[in-house]
Design a protein around this motif. Structure first.
Motif, short mmCIF file in Angstrom:
data_model
loop_
_atom_site.label_atom_id
_atom_site.label_comp_id
_atom_site.label_asym_id
_atom_site.label_seq_id
_atom_site.Cartn_x
_atom_site.Cartn_y
_atom_site.Cartn_z
N GLY A 22 1.21 -0.38 17.67
CA GLY A 22 -0.09 0.13 18.09
C GLY A 22 -0.15 1.64 18.04
N ASN A 23 1.00 2.28 18.18
CA ASN A 23 1.06 3.73 18.11
C ASN A 23 1.06 4.23 16.67
OD1 ASN A 23 1.86 6.43 19.59
ND2 ASN A 23 3.20 6.24 17.80
N ASP A 24 1.86 3.55 15.84
CA ASP A 24 2.09 4.06 14.48
C ASP A 24 0.95 3.75 13.52
OD1 ASP A 24 4.46 4.70 15.63
OD2 ASP A 24 5.68 3.29 14.49
N LEU A 25 0.23 2.67 13.83
CA LEU A 25 -0.87 2.20 12.98
C LEU A 25 -0.46 1.97 11.54
CD1 LEU A 25 -3.90 4.13 14.48
CD2 LEU A 25 -3.12 1.84 14.98
N SER A 81 0.84 -1.20 0.00
CA SER A 81 0.00 0.00 0.00
C SER A 81 0.87 1.24 0.00
CB SER A 81 -0.90 0.02 1.23
OG SER A 81 -0.12 0.33 2.38
N TYR A 82 0.23 2.39 0.14
CA TYR A 82 0.99 3.64 0.23
C TYR A 82 1.98 3.61 1.39
CZ TYR A 82 -1.39 5.26 4.44
OH TYR A 82 -1.82 5.38 5.74
N ALA A 83 1.71 2.74 2.40
CA ALA A 83 2.53 2.74 3.60
C ALA A 83 3.39 1.50 3.73
CB ALA A 83 1.63 2.86 4.84
N SER A 84 3.13 0.48 2.91
CA SER A 84 3.81 -0.81 3.08
C SER A 84 4.36 -1.33 1.76
CB SER A 84 2.81 -1.81 3.67
OG SER A 84 3.25 -3.13 3.47
N CYS A 85 5.62 -1.80 1.78
CA CYS A 85 6.21 -2.40 0.57
C CYS A 85 5.84 -3.87 0.47
CB CYS A 85 7.73 -2.33 0.61
SG CYS A 85 8.45 -0.73 0.95
N GLY A 86 5.13 -4.42 1.45
CA GLY A 86 4.77 -5.83 1.42
C GLY A 86 5.94 -6.72 1.81
N ALA A 87 6.11 -7.84 1.09
CA ALA A 87 7.10 -8.86 1.44
C ALA A 87 8.52 -8.28 1.50
CB ALA A 87 7.05 -9.99 0.42
N VAL A 88 9.35 -8.91 2.34
CA VAL A 88 10.75 -8.49 2.47
C VAL A 88 11.47 -8.61 1.13
CG1 VAL A 88 12.96 -9.04 3.59
CG2 VAL A 88 10.84 -9.11 4.91
N HIS A 130 4.42 2.57 10.59
CA HIS A 130 3.10 2.95 10.07
C HIS A 130 2.79 2.07 8.86
CE1 HIS A 130 -0.30 5.29 8.81
NE2 HIS A 130 0.24 5.46 7.63
N LYS A 131 1.71 1.30 8.97
CA LYS A 131 1.37 0.33 7.92
C LYS A 131 0.07 0.67 7.24
CE LYS A 131 1.93 -3.11 11.02
NZ LYS A 131 2.87 -2.66 12.04
N GLY A 132 -0.48 1.85 7.53
CA GLY A 132 -1.73 2.25 6.89
C GLY A 132 -2.93 1.46 7.36
#
Ligand code: SF4
Lengths: 169, 532
Positions: free
Chosen positions: B529-532, A132-139, B206-208
């Motif tokens: 839990g803080n960064d969400l 997602s905009y915040a996660s690159c997913g798998a290592v 932060h993982k959205g």
């Protein structure tokens, strides 16, 4: 002080036997090895654990490897404080974009030859968080991965077998 | 003063201040809606009544933003709301009145582009470099995938507070830490060994979560909630399910509620055991670390045996639970409790009489009751500094509505207090589990499915609710709004860590740098839990 020694003696040694796993056993545990560690290294590996965005569940089970039941140090596997001392990076979590640069730098700081183990479903495939905009997913979307240990989180036993499988080709 | 008096009193005062309050009743909560220009004035009146700030979040509805803040006193929760326009979204900040609102408003500012006027510190907080300044991930027009660069640059230019003077130096720590723990950055200014100032910089994990929650089904949201913070999987999952169930008007079967109670108390015990060992380990008292990690492992193995998961993930689902607790399992759990008590009775005296531990834990990391109250500090951190607050007692929900228990309380405010509060909470939790097990036997003989899960009903579009439970770290609040078709429109979980992290900056002051790890562990905030 006496109470303390008494408790230590009473507790005794609780460490459990653990055999070096065969390949089919690893498969059963959801462990995929892409590269064994070279013979030269077998007997001892230094691990730098990197949480690249995990929910902390994986960390709890990795910490458990040091409890007296698993006592992973008896196999010469120990956790080190700096990537510069490490042979293996044990990475958890989907890689959050905010951790991407830190993970890349940790990888670069680890001397060659080095191996990367992706532990947990998030590290393996992005898990519940995906890309997602915040996660690159798998290592493996960020650095090359040599071994994957599945599970949410993987049990200490699966982690231990996986790490043992890595050093004993 | 009776408990409903404070709301009446506050309404009176708001009225005299010419603030109109529109009262709307929601399932389980009361919503007060006010004009946005009164946002800060409300806070000023509320704090005079010693009302606690609980949580803050926003939500977009077409061309408007709903801005929410939750307040509590004596177990009564009020949801405060105001509405601003998307074109020029601004309102006066509550942070000058309630320091706990500080980071929350900064989060809302980063995620929605809502401007809190006269905020004491309006630096970015959750935003590093994964999206740029003029993009706001929680706005409806921001796509889930965003427009990330191939490699997100590191957050190098965050304006940290600086200290100057002879002999003052800085220590940057993290985001990658030396232990097997979560990432975050700490910036110390020190003189010699003494910490002059500590600044936390979080947001690395932060993982959205709020964004990817949108559009989920209840079952899928419960799974996500169970992964907000791995050590609090039961707590968050329960809070989210409670909110969804209230919105849908569903009552959880008594048996399922009892099992939820057992799960939550088992989670509390497991985490406290881990923390007590880790606190001792951070002052190099390895005996305790080995003993407590051993007990924790045994405890988790019973979790695996009885519930099918060591950390108890995904055991709670919307409407109930997925795991039955058989009579044999009840016996096993009871035996386990007896065993744990016996072990503790041998270990605790050995620890209590240890002078080197005393030397390191007493008076270190002191958090005064005043600061704890000002920040609305929760859970064992608050309770070790005299904050007598516990949702299980103050706003009891099933199954805590039919049991007796004592809320552990200490007032020394040091690391030793936070250690002993944990021990007392373990004892209280064991007694609770025993009571729940006793009551399990008396929960009728419906079919298994009916006993464990109420049938799900699609809630009306737009329905909303607030789920509040006492997690092992303290009060967890989860806000849910449903869209049409059983889909989640908005999910905001407030982990207790969000409130507790700021007090770490306070309680480390004037301690020595080598004591930081144990100060940090004694609070043990969740980064995820803080960064969400
Ligand atoms: S694999 Fe599971 S436990 Fe591990 S980080 Fe992901 S969600 Fe958490």
């Amino acid at each position: 002080m006496l109470r303390l020694f008494k408790k230590i003696i009473k507790t005794g040694i609780v460490t459990e036997k653990c055999k070096v796993p065969k390949d089919d056993e690893l498969e059963e545990l959801g462990i995929q090895i892409k590269n064994h560690i070279d013979k030269r290294f077998s007997g001892s590996i230094a691990i730098r654990q990197v949480d690249a965005g995990s929910c902390n569940g994986c960390e709890l089970e990795i910490q458990a490897l040091n409890n007296p039941y698993y006592d992973i140090e008896r196999f010469g596997i120990h956790f080190v404080a700096s990537p510069r001392h490490a042979d293996v990076l044990l990475v958890t979590g989907p890689v959050s974009r905010h951790m991407q640069a830190a993970l890349l730098r940790t990888y670069e700081a680890t001397p060659n030859p080095k191996w990367v183990v992706a532990a947990g479903d998030c590290a393996a495939c992005g898990g519940e968080f995906g890309v997602s905009y915040a996660s690159c997913g798998a290592v493996s979307n960020v650095i090359p991965v040599d071994m994957v240990i599945a599970g949410c989180p993987p049990t200490p036993l699966a982690l231990m077998k996986g790490l043992l499988g890595l050093i004993n080709p | 003063m009776s408990s409903s008096n404070w709301t009446a009193e506050l309404l009176n005062q708001l009225d005299s201040a010419a603030i109109t309050v529109e009262q709307i009743s929601l399932p389980s909560t009361t919503l007060w809606q006010i004009e946005s220009n009164h946002w800060k004035r409300y806070a000023e009146l509320a704090i005079q009544q010693n009302v606690r700030w609980v949580a803050g979040w926003a939500e977009q509805a077409d061309h408007r933003f709903f801005i929410n803040a939750c307040f509590e006193k004596q177990g009564i929760y009020i949801l405060l709301r105001t509405i601003v326009n998307v074109v020029k979204p601004e309102l006066p900040s509550q942070a000058p009145v309630y320091p706990a609102a500080n980071r929350s408003e900064r989060h809302t500012q980063d995620m929605f582009g809502i401007n809190f006027l006269e905020h004491p510190d309006n630096r970015r907080w959750t935003r590093h470099k994964a999206w740029d300044k003029h993009h706001y991930p929680l706005r409806k027009d921001f796509p889930v995938q965003g427009e990330p660069e191939d490699i997100t640059p590191p957050d190098m230019d965050y304006p940290f507070v600086k200290a100057y003077g002879a002999g003052v130096y800085e220590i940057p720590v993290g985001p990658v830490h030396a232990g097997i723990i979560e990432p975050g950055h700490f910036r110390f200014q020190a003189v010699g060994e003494l910490i002059l100032n500590l600044e936390e910089r979080l947001g690395y994990v932060h993982k959205g979560i709020e964004k990817i929650a949108e559009g989920r089904t209840p079952a899928s949201l419960a799974r996500l909630a169970g992964r907000i913070s791995g050590d609090t999987t039961v707590g968050h999952c329960w809070a989210a399910c409670k909110a969804m169930e209230q919105a849908a008007g569903i009552e959880v079967p008594r048996r399922a509620a009892l099992i939820r109670g057992i799960l939550a108390e088992r989670e509390r015990v497991a985490n406290h055991l881990g923390d007590m060992g880790a606190i001792c380990n951070d002052v190099a008292f390895v005996f305790a670390q080995m003993q407590f990690t051993r007990l924790r492992e045994l405890w988790l193995r019973t979790n695996e045996k009885v519930f099918g998961h060591r950390l108890l993930m995904d055991r709670i689902v919307p409407g109930g639970v997925v795991c039955e607790v058989s009579e044999a399992s009840c016996t096993l759990i009871k035996q386990d409790i007896i065993h744990l008590r016996k072990e503790m009775s041998e270990i605790m005296p050995a620890i209590d009489l240890n002078t080197s531990l005393e030397d390191r834990l007493y008076r270190a990391g002191y958090l005064s009751p005043e600061i704890a109250a000002a920040f609305g500090t929760l859970g064992y951190v608050g309770r070790a500094s005299g904050q007598n607050q516990d949702v299980r007692r103050d706003a009891p929900y099933a199954p805590y509505d039919q049991v007796n228990f004592k809320v552990a309380l200490e007032d020394q405010g040091d690391i030793a207090s936070r250690f002993w509060v944990r021990y007392k909470e373990i004892n209280a939790a064991l007694k609770l589990i025993e009571q729940f097990i006793e009551q399990l036997a008396a929960t009728g003989n419906l079919t298994e499915k009916q006993m464990l899960q109420a049938e799900w009903r699609t809630p009306p579009a737009g329905s909303e609710s607030l789920g509040i439970v006492e997690g092992w770290r303290g009060e967890i609040t989860a806000y849910i709004r449903f869209d049409a078709d059983n889909k989640i429109a908005r999910f905001y979980p407030r982990d207790p860590s969000i409130v507790n992290w700021p007090v770490l900056e306070k309680l480390t002051l004037n301690n020595i740098v080598p004591d930081f790890p144990v100060c940090n562990k004694s609070l043990n905030g969740s980064y995820s839990g803080n960064d969400l």
